[in-house]
Design a protein around this motif. Structure first.
Motif, PDB file in Angstrom:
ATOM      1  N   HIS B  11      -9.688  18.199  -1.695  1.00 38.64           N
ATOM      2  CA  HIS B  11      -8.445  18.874  -2.095  1.00 38.64           C
ATOM      3  C   HIS B  11      -8.592  20.388  -2.159  1.00 38.64           C
ATOM      4  O   HIS B  11      -7.634  21.091  -2.423  1.00 38.64           O
ATOM      5  CB  HIS B  11      -7.934  18.319  -3.422  1.00 38.64           C
ATOM      6  N   ASN B  32     -14.113  14.942   8.044  1.00 40.66           N
ATOM      7  CA  ASN B  32     -14.162  14.082   6.865  1.00 40.66           C
ATOM      8  C   ASN B  32     -15.544  13.461   6.779  1.00 40.66           C
ATOM      9  O   ASN B  32     -16.039  12.938   7.772  1.00 40.66           O
ATOM     10  CB  ASN B  32     -13.147  12.946   7.002  1.00 40.66           C
ATOM     11  N   VAL B  33     -16.146  13.503   5.624  1.00 43.28           N
ATOM     12  CA  VAL B  33     -17.446  12.841   5.467  1.00 43.28           C
ATOM     13  C   VAL B  33     -17.458  12.114   4.130  1.00 43.28           C
ATOM     14  O   VAL B  33     -16.574  12.310   3.296  1.00 43.28           O
ATOM     15  CB  VAL B  33     -18.602  13.872   5.490  1.00 43.28           C
ATOM     16  N   ILE B  34     -18.432  11.265   3.934  1.00 42.74           N
ATOM     17  CA  ILE B  34     -18.656  10.759   2.593  1.00 42.74           C
ATOM     18  C   ILE B  34     -20.097  11.036   2.226  1.00 42.74           C
ATOM     19  O   ILE B  34     -20.977  11.140   3.098  1.00 42.74           O
ATOM     20  CB  ILE B  34     -18.341   9.263   2.453  1.00 42.74           C
ATOM     21  N   GLN B  42     -16.285   7.024  -7.772  1.00 48.72           N
ATOM     22  CA  GLN B  42     -14.993   6.711  -8.349  1.00 48.72           C
ATOM     23  C   GLN B  42     -14.876   5.217  -8.577  1.00 48.72           C
ATOM     24  O   GLN B  42     -15.301   4.427  -7.749  1.00 48.72           O
ATOM     25  CB  GLN B  42     -13.903   7.114  -7.368  1.00 48.72           C
ATOM     26  N   THR B  43     -14.270   4.847  -9.695  1.00 54.50           N
ATOM     27  CA  THR B  43     -14.055   3.425  -9.950  1.00 54.50           C
ATOM     28  C   THR B  43     -12.740   2.991  -9.337  1.00 54.50           C
ATOM     29  O   THR B  43     -11.738   3.660  -9.479  1.00 54.50           O
ATOM     30  CB  THR B  43     -14.006   3.173 -11.464  1.00 54.50           C
ATOM     31  N   GLN B  44     -12.745   1.886  -8.622  1.00 59.19           N
ATOM     32  CA  GLN B  44     -11.508   1.313  -8.132  1.00 59.19           C
ATOM     33  C   GLN B  44     -11.498  -0.158  -8.517  1.00 59.19           C
ATOM     34  O   GLN B  44     -12.556  -0.764  -8.679  1.00 59.19           O
ATOM     35  CB  GLN B  44     -11.405   1.466  -6.612  1.00 59.19           C
ATOM     36  N   LYS B  57     -15.587  10.722  -0.969  1.00 56.35           N
ATOM     37  CA  LYS B  57     -15.026  11.460   0.155  1.00 56.35           C
ATOM     38  C   LYS B  57     -15.209  12.964  -0.054  1.00 56.35           C
ATOM     39  O   LYS B  57     -14.921  13.492  -1.130  1.00 56.35           O
ATOM     40  CB  LYS B  57     -13.529  11.158   0.275  1.00 56.35           C
TER      41      LYS B  57
END
Lengths: 411, 113
Positions: B11, B32-34, B42-44, B57
């Protein structure tokens, strides 16, 4: 007398209108937002389907169509569908079960608050959204629906023509959407950063599903499998096509290239605009309505919105509010008794009075929707806050409101 | 010549691009990379099952510059990408041996800008 053909058609129409909210609206709006907000946006459409289905059974239907109270609202006599059964109600539809009329109208009550979500996309707090939707449906939709369609409603008594909800659905939601956009404020970075739609194929799919479902919306509003339904079906398709062609032609002329997003937007604008007129106008009139829809809505979306600098993110006001208004007024111009004896002639067919009545209907709905939505948002802002935090907005609503994300980077 | 690789919060990309524009640094590659640093994943939640991914990300910028642009590039990225929280990312500065502009065949400093 229950007619099995009529009953079959309205059952199918009910399912078609359900399809307009989820998946239609969900995909249409979901594709238009940025990828970090796609699930949250689709969730709003999906959720409203579930929530208002319950509200409608409990008190929504009774407030909208129940026994009249002062020409303003229905009473709670039909709370929980008490007394609403298989026997037809001749005030509304004499050849289908009363319960079927109820569930058909439910799908209209569902999509109306769903349309508003385009105005506050990508920044509304989900918990507030839930309460807002429930209260808006009860305080704005149900009364306006009663005025125009409920037996005893003051606009119905006055003779306002709104075949399938140009005033009740599109104008009421569109004008409320504008108030939402103004009161929530712009998205962070609006006007500074590009915010392109993240998935246009989803938008096209959603728009096409809306168009498909709209046959149930407009032709179904004949509430019978008859010639009027056929007439409304043709008016609907004609206006959508004319509007989509017009929108793309404007783009071709002004921006150099016609776009699929423009075509989809134009089609939806044409559909919203022809909604109040669908059962009262000839195919040629529907064509004129479609062309007018795109001329006016394009101006609202591409010129007025930028000049006034409000962030109606997905153009809920520019398409539905403006389209609904244009359509309701054009019904007052182009309606013909030859098409629908239960309707009336418009201004161009020698009846000035009808145009005045349409003006009153539009004005009353605009004023009421503005005031009620404004007060409702003020109260909710004070009690729970309307927007997510700046940080949550930056990260995206999918993760921060629902703890899930639409797309992974690997696999 | 240096190759500057920056890993930043997704962002923050718009802010960084604007800041680079101000310093007249226009040529870059963005992907874009991770990846993972010290920031926790992050929790999902999917159908009731909580999943915490280790990889997050991020966005990667690659910018090749001549020596006099190295400092302006670094300061622009730091200024725009910094939030002060864990996970703001890193900048790597590498020596760049050669650079060729495909269209003309030019090499070295001329080819880079």
């Amino acid at each position: 007398m229950i007619n099995s053909g009529d009953t079959a058609w309205v059952l199918i129409s009910t399912a078609l209108v359900m399809m307009m909210t989820a998946p239609g609206l969900a995909f249409f709006y979901g594709g238009l937002v940025r990828r970090k907000n796609v699930l949250a946006t689709m969730m709003q459409s999906f959720f409203v389907l579930c929530l208002i289905s319950i509200q409608w059974i409990l008190w929504g239907y009774s407030l909208s169509f129940g026994p009249d109270k002062g020409h303003f609202i229905g009473s709670l006599a039909w709370f929980g569908l008490k007394g609403v059964g298989m026997a037809p109600n001749p005030d509304y539809a004499a050849t289908i079960p009363h319960l079927l009329f109820m569930v058909y109208q439910m799908m209209f009550a569902v999509i109306t608050p769903g349309l508003i979500t385009g105005a506050f996309a990508e920044r509304m707090k989900f918990s507030t959204y839930v309460i807002f939707t429930l209260l808006w449906a009860t305080l704005v939709y149900d009364p306006v629906c009663h005025w125009v369609w409920g037996a005893g409603g003051w606009l119905r008594n006055m003779g306002v023509l709104d075949f399938a909800g140009g005033i009740v659905v599109h104008l009421s939601s569109g004008i409320s959407a504008l108030i939402c956009a103004l009161m929530l404020g712009k998205r962070r970075g609006y006007g500074r950063e590009p915010m392109p739609p993240h998935n246009l194929p989803l938008v096209v799919l959603g728009a096409a599903l809306l168009w498909f479902g709209w046959f149930g919306f407009n032709a179904g509003s004949a509430l019978a499998a008859n010639g009027l339904a056929v007439s409304a079906f043709i008016a609907t398709n004609t206006a959508a096509s004319a509007a989509a062609l017009t929108w793309m032609a404007i783009e071709w002329k002004l921006a150099g290239k016609p776009t699929i997003l423009g075509g989809a937007t134009g089609a939806v604008a044409g559909l919203a605009t022809v909604t109040p007129a669908a059962g009262f106008v000839s195919p040629i009139s529907a064509m004129i309505i479609g062309i007018a829809a795109s001329l006016v809505c394009y101006t609202a979306v591409a010129v007025v919105k930028l000049k006034l600098a409000y962030d109606d993110s997905l153009d809920a006001f520019g398409v539905h509010g403006v389209g609904g208004t244009v359509g309701a007024l054009m019904t007052g111009l182009l309606a013909q008794k030859i098409i629908n004896p239960a309707g009336n002639n418009g201004l161009l067919f020698g009846n000035i009075g009808q145009f005045k009545v349409q003006l009153i209907g539009v004005a009353a709905t605009i004023v009421y929707a503005i005031v009620a939505t404004f007060v409702l948002l003020k109260v909710l802002d004070a009690l729970m806050g309307l927007r997510v935090t700046d940080e949550d907005e930056v990260v995206g609503l999918d993760i921060t409101q629902h703890e899930e994300s639409a797309y992974t980077l690997l696999d | 010549m240096k190759l500057i690789i920056a890993i930043i919060q997704p962002h923050k990309l718009e802010d960084v691009l604007q800041e680079l524009d101000k310093k007249e640094i226009y040529l870059k590659t963005v992907s874009n990379v991770i990846g993972c640093g010290r920031q926790k994943g992050q929790t999902q939640v999917y159908r009731g099952r909580k999943e915490t991914g280790n990889l997050l990300k991020k966005v990667r910028l690659e910018i090749a510059v001549n020596e006099n642009y190295v400092e302006p590039t670094i300061s622009a990225i730091v200024k725009a990408a910094k939030t002060g929280g864990i996970g703001d990312g890193k900048i790597f500065i590498l020596n760049l041996e050669e650079c060729v502009r495909i269209r003309t065949g030019e090499k070295g400093s001329v080819a880079i800008g």
